[in-house]
Structures are given as C-alpha cells and as structure tokens.
Write an enzyme that holds these catalytic residues in place. Structure first.
Site, PDB file in Angstrom:
ATOM      1  N   ARG A   1       1.175  -0.888  -0.037  1.00  0.00           N
ATOM      2  CA  ARG A   1      -0.171   0.269  -0.725  1.00  0.00           C
ATOM      3  C   ARG A   1       0.403   1.364   0.150  1.00  0.00           C
ATOM      4  O   ARG A   1       1.810   1.482   1.067  1.00  0.00           O
ATOM      5  CB  ARG A   1      -1.089  -0.619   1.040  1.00  0.00           C
TER       6      ARG A   1
ATOM      7  N   HIS B   1      -7.430   1.063  -6.651  1.00  0.00           N
ATOM      8  CA  HIS B   1      -7.585   0.172  -5.806  1.00  0.00           C
ATOM      9  C   HIS B   1      -8.185  -0.947  -6.159  1.00  0.00           C
ATOM     10  O   HIS B   1      -9.197  -1.175  -6.052  1.00  0.00           O
ATOM     11  CB  HIS B   1      -8.406   1.045  -4.175  1.00  0.00           C
TER      12      HIS B   1
ATOM     13  N   GLN C   1     -10.363  -3.827  -3.989  1.00  0.00           N
ATOM     14  CA  GLN C   1     -11.444  -3.121  -3.152  1.00  0.00           C
ATOM     15  C   GLN C   1     -11.922  -3.405  -4.814  1.00  0.00           C
ATOM     16  O   GLN C   1     -13.543  -3.694  -4.135  1.00  0.00           O
ATOM     17  CB  GLN C   1     -11.203  -1.765  -2.871  1.00  0.00           C
TER      18      GLN C   1
ATOM     19  N   ASP D   1     -17.006   8.024  -2.651  1.00  0.00           N
ATOM     20  CA  ASP D   1     -15.680   7.685  -1.569  1.00  0.00           C
ATOM     21  C   ASP D   1     -14.805   8.970  -1.400  1.00  0.00           C
ATOM     22  O   ASP D   1     -15.557   9.889  -1.860  1.00  0.00           O
ATOM     23  CB  ASP D   1     -14.762   7.377  -2.156  1.00  0.00           C
TER      24      ASP D   1
ATOM     25  N   CYS E   1     -16.312   2.013  -0.193  1.00  0.00           N
ATOM     26  CA  CYS E   1     -14.830   1.452   0.021  1.00  0.00           C
ATOM     27  C   CYS E   1     -14.668   1.465   1.678  1.00  0.00           C
ATOM     28  O   CYS E   1     -14.388   0.775   2.155  1.00  0.00           O
ATOM     29  CB  CYS E   1     -14.093   2.039  -0.782  1.00  0.00           C
TER      30      CYS E   1
ATOM     31  N   ARG F   1     -14.047  -8.254   0.762  1.00  0.00           N
ATOM     32  CA  ARG F   1     -12.488  -8.038   0.638  1.00  0.00           C
ATOM     33  C   ARG F   1     -11.749  -9.522   1.221  1.00  0.00           C
ATOM     34  O   ARG F   1     -10.608  -9.932   0.018  1.00  0.00           O
ATOM     35  CB  ARG F   1     -11.633  -7.087   1.682  1.00  0.00           C
TER      36      ARG F   1
HETATM   37  N1  NVA Z   1      -9.721   6.895  -1.878  1.00  0.00           N
HETATM   38  C1  NVA Z   1      -9.357   6.603  -0.783  1.00  0.00           C
HETATM   39  C2  NVA Z   1      -9.818   5.181  -0.500  1.00  0.00           C
HETATM   40  C3  NVA Z   1      -8.930   4.116   0.895  1.00  0.00           C
HETATM   41  C4  NVA Z   1      -9.715   2.843   1.124  1.00  0.00           C
HETATM   42  C5  NVA Z   1      -7.678   6.792  -0.156  1.00  0.00           C
HETATM   43  O1  NVA Z   1      -7.209   6.666  -1.315  1.00  0.00           O
HETATM   44  O2  NVA Z   1      -7.606   7.084   0.981  1.00  0.00           O
HETATM   45  N1   CP Z   2     -11.196   0.160   1.542  1.00  0.00           N
HETATM   46  C1   CP Z   2      -9.852   0.186   2.179  1.00  0.00           C
HETATM   47  O1   CP Z   2      -9.156   0.207   1.609  1.00  0.00           O
HETATM   48  O2   CP Z   2     -10.188   0.409   3.803  1.00  0.00           O
HETATM   49  P1   CP Z   2      -8.706  -0.001   4.543  1.00  0.00           P
HETATM   50  O3   CP Z   2      -8.462   1.830   4.277  1.00  0.00           O
HETATM   51  O4   CP Z   2      -8.737   0.576   6.181  1.00  0.00           O
HETATM   52  O5   CP Z   2      -7.829  -0.471   4.126  1.00  0.00           O
END
Ligand code: NVA
Ligand code: CP
Length: 299
Positions: A105, A132, A135, A217, A257, A285
């Site tokens: 990540r 992502h 997800q 989101d 998500c 997930r």
């Molecule tokens: N668009 C959000 C998704 C979090 C799961 C982010 O990147 O923070």
């Molecule tokens: N939706 C998702 O990826 O959540 P987290 O940021 O908690 O992993």
C-alpha cells in the site's frame, strides 16, 4: 490460464480472468464455514509493506493469509530501510529472497511498478494513488451476490476521480458494463477511457439516471489531507443522499469502500439504509483477496 505474475491493476486481466476470480471468491466464501481444511499457502510467507494507514486491507489480508495456512510479516515504512532511502530495486530483490509474495500500500503507482519490475515474487496492489483493484473486485463480487449481472448493469460513480474511480473504469472497460461518472472539473479520473460504455459528466443527477448501483468515496484521499478544506467546497454538490438516489433506478444499491466521512460524500441515513451493501462489500475483501493469492501462487 492466468499468466500475470503480479496484481497491480484490473486492466492487466481479461474479462474471463476477472469473472473466474470472482467465481472462485464466491466459492471460497461458501467454504469458510465448512469443516473443509484448505491450506494452499502452507509454508509460504507473505509480506505487507504499508506506507499508509489501513483497517480493512491489512486485517483482511492478514486473516486471509492465516486462513490459507500462510504466515504474514507486516512492514511499515518506519520499520524497513526504504524509509531511510534504500532503493526499491535493492529492497525488492532482497525481499524476494525471503518472501513468497508482497502486498504493498503506497502513494505513487510507479513505486508498485518498480517493485514489480525488480521482484521475483508476486506483488499485489493494496492501494496506490492510482488504483485500488482489490476493493473494486470485492465491490463487483458483492453486486453479483445480489443477482446483478456485471456485464449489463448500470453503475454510477459520484465524487472524486480517485484511485477507486480509476479501478471502476478499468472494471467497466474489462467487463463491459455501463459506468457513468460525475466528478467536478479538475478532479477527473487519471485513467484514460474511450469506450462507449464509460462516460463522464459534471452533473450527479445525470450520472445516477437508471443506475443499479451508486458508488462514492471520500473527497480527500490519504495523502491529500492538506486539500481537505478546499475539496469540501468543490465537492459540495456531490453528496450521495436520498434526494440524489431518488433519481436513480427503482432498486438502487449503494457502495462505499470505507472509511466514510458521514455528512460529506455520503449521508448517515444512506449508509444505514437497506440500499447499502457496504458491510458485505467490506467482508468480501477477505474472500476476493484469498482468490487472488490462490491464483498468483498457482500461476
Ligand atoms: N480513495 C481512498 C480510498 C481509501 C480506502 C484513499 O486513497 O484514501
Ligand atoms: N477500503 C479500504 O481499503 O480500507 P482500509 O483503508 O481500511 O484498508
């Protein structure tokens, strides 16, 4: 047979491969409560290198890997020498000597690509600024579970053209469903699209017309915290609420998500309504990622 070594983006996979991953994830979900012991990751070690916070991704990967018989090592940027400037190409080659797969990540998608280039083990995208994919696969599985046909559905995306929006575009282009995005000017998705089934408007009401599912989101993603105030103003008309949903199809479902900012991109009553598939979406997930791991280790 699936040939890709890594799982960085839905666009790297064919329609048949994505549908087969989803079908396997649904089968794995059914098996979870049976007495059937299935440990294809026995003796395997999977690293999780996370440069951003996470609840769902971290826990679902860790639990899923344990359930499949494997072992996990969680690595934050603070813990490994990348944080002190060790080049990715060096870290990737060394980690490949110890681990059997690495979930990452991170911020720029090029970081994942650099890892993928130098690793001899599968690299899995646990979220980058650009995509992502785990997800969105879980989202698609959740829709299949309630009987929605992924090749003919009408999907809408409301809000930021962010990593989730990009992965939704990839999914629409691979599977062929209609996707209407409504994003404010200056916040368009980064992924190019020219297929007739994907459209972009500035008007959320237009995007939700005939929608079977509406997704949204947060307005400021991880790494954009300093833009949050400006974004609250820009995205004001892009909230998923009952008024907006009344312009959608008769039986419209809602995805998010998580984590959500209730009262900003989505209202509390929509999250808690019977339109919301959000909790199944989060659960899935676990199952989808087990199918991804199984597929990568089998190829
Ligand atoms: N668009 C959000 C998704 C979090 C799961 C982010 O990147 O923070
Ligand atoms: N939706 C998702 O990826 O959540 P987290 O940021 O908690 O992993």
């Amino acid at each position: 047979m699936i040939m890709n070594r890594h799982f960085l983006s839905i666009a790297d996979y064919t329609r048949e491969e994505i549908l087969s991953l989803l079908s396997r994830a649904r089968a794995i979900k059914k098996e979870i409560h049976s007495k059937y012991i299935y440990r294809p990751l026995e003796g395997r070690n999977v690293g999780l290198f996370f440069e951003k916070p996470s609840t769902r991704t971290r826990v679902s990967f860790e639990v899923g890997i344990h359930q499949l018989g494997g072992h996990c090592i969680f690595l934050s940027r603070r813990d490994i020498q990348i944080g002190r400037g060790e080049p990715i190409r060096d870290s990737a080659r060394v980690l490949s000597k110890y681990l059997d797969a690495l979930v990452i990540r991170t911020f720029g998608h090029e970081i994942l690509e650099e890892f993928a280039k130098w690793s001899s083990i599968p690299i899995i995208n646990g979220l980058s600024d650009l995509h992502h994919p785990c997800q969105v696969l879980a989202d698609l599985m959740t829709l299949q579970e309630i009987g929605i046909d992924l090749t003919t559905m009408n999907a809408a995306w409301i809000g930021d053209g962010n990593n989730m929006a990009n992965s939704w575009i990839n999914a629409a282009q691979v599977l062929g469903f209609r996707l209407a995005l409504a994003c404010p000017e200056g916040y368009d998705p980064a992924v190019p699209f020219n297929s007739v089934n994907v459209s972009l408007t500035r008007d959320p009401l237009e995007a939700v017309q005939n929608a079977d599912v509406v997704s949204t989101d947060v307005w400021a993603s991880m790494g954009q915290e300093n833009e949050a105030t400006v974004r609250k103003t820009v995205f004001k008309g892009y909230q998923v609420n009952e008024a907006l949903l009344s312009h959608a199809g008769k039986r419209v479902y809602v995805l998010h998500c998580l984590p959500a900012h209730r009262g900003e991109e989505i209202t509390d009553d929509v999250i808690e309504s019977d339109r919301s598939l959000i909790w199944d979406e989060a659960e899935n997930r676990l199952h989808v990622q087990k199918a991804i791991l199984e597929m990568l280790f089998a190829s």
